[in-house]
Design a protein around this motif. Structure first.
Motif, PDB file in Angstrom:
ATOM      1  N   SER A  66      -9.068  70.437 -44.379  1.00  0.00           N
ATOM      2  CA  SER A  66      -8.368  69.750 -43.285  1.00  0.00           C
ATOM      3  C   SER A  66      -9.408  69.215 -42.301  1.00  0.00           C
ATOM      4  O   SER A  66     -10.595  69.577 -42.381  1.00  0.00           O
ATOM      5  N   ILE A  67      -8.973  68.371 -41.397  1.00  0.00           N
ATOM      6  CA  ILE A  67      -9.893  67.831 -40.391  1.00  0.00           C
ATOM      7  C   ILE A  67     -10.559  68.970 -39.625  1.00  0.00           C
ATOM      8  O   ILE A  67     -11.780  68.995 -39.456  1.00  0.00           O
ATOM      9  N   LYS A  68      -9.743  69.925 -39.183  1.00  0.00           N
ATOM     10  CA  LYS A  68     -10.275  71.049 -38.415  1.00  0.00           C
ATOM     11  C   LYS A  68     -11.272  71.868 -39.225  1.00  0.00           C
ATOM     12  O   LYS A  68     -12.341  72.234 -38.727  1.00  0.00           O
ATOM     13  N   GLU A  69     -10.948  72.144 -40.478  1.00  0.00           N
ATOM     14  CA  GLU A  69     -11.834  72.947 -41.328  1.00  0.00           C
ATOM     15  C   GLU A  69     -13.169  72.256 -41.563  1.00  0.00           C
ATOM     16  O   GLU A  69     -14.233  72.890 -41.482  1.00  0.00           O
ATOM     17  N   ASP A 125     -10.701  61.676 -32.630  1.00  0.00           N
ATOM     18  CA  ASP A 125     -10.687  62.447 -31.383  1.00  0.00           C
ATOM     19  C   ASP A 125     -10.595  63.960 -31.606  1.00  0.00           C
ATOM     20  O   ASP A 125     -10.808  64.738 -30.676  1.00  0.00           O
ATOM     21  N   TYR A 126     -10.316  64.393 -32.835  1.00  0.00           N
ATOM     22  CA  TYR A 126     -10.254  65.831 -33.114  1.00  0.00           C
ATOM     23  C   TYR A 126     -11.619  66.495 -32.903  1.00  0.00           C
ATOM     24  O   TYR A 126     -11.695  67.706 -32.687  1.00  0.00           O
ATOM     25  N   LEU A 171     -23.297  61.651 -37.027  1.00  0.00           N
ATOM     26  CA  LEU A 171     -22.098  60.826 -36.833  1.00  0.00           C
ATOM     27  C   LEU A 171     -21.146  61.103 -37.992  1.00  0.00           C
ATOM     28  O   LEU A 171     -21.467  60.831 -39.153  1.00  0.00           O
ATOM     29  N   VAL A 172     -19.974  61.670 -37.670  1.00  0.00           N
ATOM     30  CA  VAL A 172     -18.996  62.012 -38.711  1.00  0.00           C
ATOM     31  C   VAL A 172     -17.960  60.893 -38.827  1.00  0.00           C
ATOM     32  O   VAL A 172     -17.293  60.548 -37.844  1.00  0.00           O
ATOM     33  N   ILE A 173     -17.846  60.349 -40.033  1.00  0.00           N
ATOM     34  CA  ILE A 173     -16.811  59.332 -40.278  1.00  0.00           C
ATOM     35  C   ILE A 173     -15.624  60.041 -40.937  1.00  0.00           C
ATOM     36  O   ILE A 173     -14.657  60.389 -40.282  1.00  0.00           O
ATOM     37  N   TYR A 174     -15.695  60.292 -42.239  1.00  0.00           N
ATOM     38  CA  TYR A 174     -14.673  61.088 -42.929  1.00  0.00           C
ATOM     39  C   TYR A 174     -15.369  62.212 -43.690  1.00  0.00           C
ATOM     40  O   TYR A 174     -16.446  62.000 -44.263  1.00  0.00           O
ATOM     41  N   SER A 175     -14.755  63.387 -43.699  1.00  0.00           N
ATOM     42  CA  SER A 175     -15.424  64.540 -44.338  1.00  0.00           C
ATOM     43  C   SER A 175     -14.388  65.517 -44.896  1.00  0.00           C
ATOM     44  O   SER A 175     -14.480  66.711 -44.651  1.00  0.00           O
ATOM     45  N   TYR A 176     -13.438  64.999 -45.663  1.00  0.00           N
ATOM     46  CA  TYR A 176     -12.299  65.828 -46.067  1.00  0.00           C
ATOM     47  C   TYR A 176     -12.285  66.214 -47.548  1.00  0.00           C
ATOM     48  O   TYR A 176     -11.591  67.136 -47.940  1.00  0.00           O
ATOM     49  N   VAL A 177     -13.049  65.491 -48.384  1.00  0.00           N
ATOM     50  CA  VAL A 177     -13.045  65.791 -49.828  1.00  0.00           C
ATOM     51  C   VAL A 177     -14.480  65.662 -50.352  1.00  0.00           C
ATOM     52  O   VAL A 177     -15.177  64.703 -50.041  1.00  0.00           O
ATOM     53  N   ASP A 178     -14.936  66.666 -51.136  1.00  0.00           N
ATOM     54  CA  ASP A 178     -16.306  66.605 -51.656  1.00  0.00           C
ATOM     55  C   ASP A 178     -16.326  66.099 -53.103  1.00  0.00           C
ATOM     56  O   ASP A 178     -15.279  65.724 -53.655  1.00  0.00           O
ATOM     57  N   LYS A 179     -17.503  66.107 -53.717  1.00  0.00           N
ATOM     58  CA  LYS A 179     -17.662  65.519 -55.064  1.00  0.00           C
ATOM     59  C   LYS A 179     -16.884  66.287 -56.140  1.00  0.00           C
ATOM     60  O   LYS A 179     -16.578  65.738 -57.194  1.00  0.00           O
ATOM     61  N   MET A 180     -16.566  67.556 -55.848  1.00  0.00           N
ATOM     62  CA  MET A 180     -15.804  68.366 -56.806  1.00  0.00           C
ATOM     63  C   MET A 180     -14.297  68.242 -56.606  1.00  0.00           C
ATOM     64  O   MET A 180     -13.510  68.860 -57.315  1.00  0.00           O
ATOM     65  N   GLY A 181     -13.914  67.429 -55.613  1.00  0.00           N
ATOM     66  CA  GLY A 181     -12.490  67.253 -55.334  1.00  0.00           C
ATOM     67  C   GLY A 181     -11.922  68.315 -54.416  1.00  0.00           C
ATOM     68  O   GLY A 181     -10.703  68.358 -54.189  1.00  0.00           O
ATOM     69  N   ASN A 182     -12.784  69.189 -53.882  1.00  0.00           N
ATOM     70  CA  ASN A 182     -12.329  70.214 -52.936  1.00  0.00           C
ATOM     71  C   ASN A 182     -11.908  69.554 -51.623  1.00  0.00           C
ATOM     72  O   ASN A 182     -12.610  68.680 -51.106  1.00  0.00           O
TER      73      ASN A 182
END
Length: 297
Positions: A128-131, A149-150, A114-125
């Motif tokens: 985009s939503i698509k990526e 919905d993406y 289940l994906v909620i938000y996945s746009y920035v990691d612990k290193m600040g990288n």
């Protein structure tokens, strides 16, 4: 909002996709601010996954941005509310995108994502939503659900999702009212209420999920009819071209048949004329012979 008075003192503002509780609270108090909030349907998706994949472990992907939202994004409270379900947290707050990819590769038939938000990691990288969704899809060989919905455009099963397109339509109507000198009926619209169940046809089929097991009023996209509608101009052009070619071929065949028929008729007419000419020649020859032969007395 911080610089509204300096930049847009008396200018109405219409927003969409706002999920920060503090900012939404402030927007409600400000004059001339209208819009649509964004609130994900996490609990509904958990219940849906539990129904469709009974007994499987739900791996919840989130990032640092989730920590600043309301209680439904709190993993511990999520667990407490659904004690009968097995959860695993995959928070990018504690890992990099590369580490997330490795963890996803280790999932098996007992797992669901289940994906909620996945746009920035612990290193600040940032991704985009698509990526980020493509990264998840590439590494997770299990059913994947999303609150946005993406996901259905990236090979996810679907879920009860936020649609920025639907939010944009509503925000556009609010802006239209303002341009026409009218006040929108609602100042701030709760985006949670406009979230919809949307699923991908191919993923439902691949995961053997039956349509009758989905919530009522679910929308299934990428069906064969959707594909026909999406590419209707190409299909109509192709069909028109094929029909035109068929007409040309049939016309050529009919022309050839008629031509052969006329050729046969011409041959018959020629043979008839030759026979008549031959008969005429024989008749004249016989008459000439008779005229030259003396009559016996």
């Amino acid at each position: 909002l911080r610089y509204k008075k300096e930049l847009f003192k008396d200018t109405p503002i219409v927003f969409l996709g706002a999920s920060s509780p503090d900012r939404i609270k402030k927007a409600k108090k400000e004059e001339n601010i209208y819009g649509v909030t964004e609130d994900c349907s996490i609990q509904e998706n958990i219940e849906l996954i539990d129904k469709l994949h009974k007994g499987k472990n739900i791996n919840v992907i989130s990032d640092a941005s989730s920590n600043h939202l309301n209680d439904q994004y709190d993993f511990k409270k999520m667990r407490e509310k659904n004690k009968h379900i097995n959860f695993t947290s995959m928070s990018l707050y504690n890992m990099t995108f590369e580490e997330l990819g490795k963890k996803l590769k280790n999932l098996d038939n007992n797992d669901v994502v289940l994906v909620i938000y996945s746009y920035v990691d612990k290193m600040g990288n940032l991704k985009s939503i698509k990526e980020s969704y493509e990264l998840i899809k590439k590494n997770a060989n299990v059913p994947i659900y999303s609150v946005m919905d993406y996901g259905t455009q990236c090979g996810f099963v679907g879920g009860r999702v936020v649609s920025h397109y639907d939010q944009g339509k509503i925000a556009g109507l609010m802006a239209k009212d303002i341009f026409q000198g009218k006040k929108p009926k609602e100042k701030i619209i709760d985006g949670y209420k406009i979230n919809k169940f949307i699923f991908d046809y191919d993923q439902l089929k691949a995961n053997k999920i039956r349509k009758k097991d989905l919530p009522k009023d679910s929308k299934i996209i990428n069906t064969p009819m959707d594909i026909i509608y999406r590419y209707r101009e190409i299909i109509y052009t192709s069909v028109g071209l094929i029909i035109s070619l068929v007409i040309v071929v049939i016309s050529f065949i009919l022309y050839t048949i008629r031509k052969l028929h006329y050729e046969k008729e011409l041959i018959k007419a020629k043979e008839l004329a030759e026979n008549m000419n031959k008969s005429q020649s024989n008749f004249i020859s016989n008459i000439s012979h008779e005229l030259r032969t003396p009559v016996a007395v």
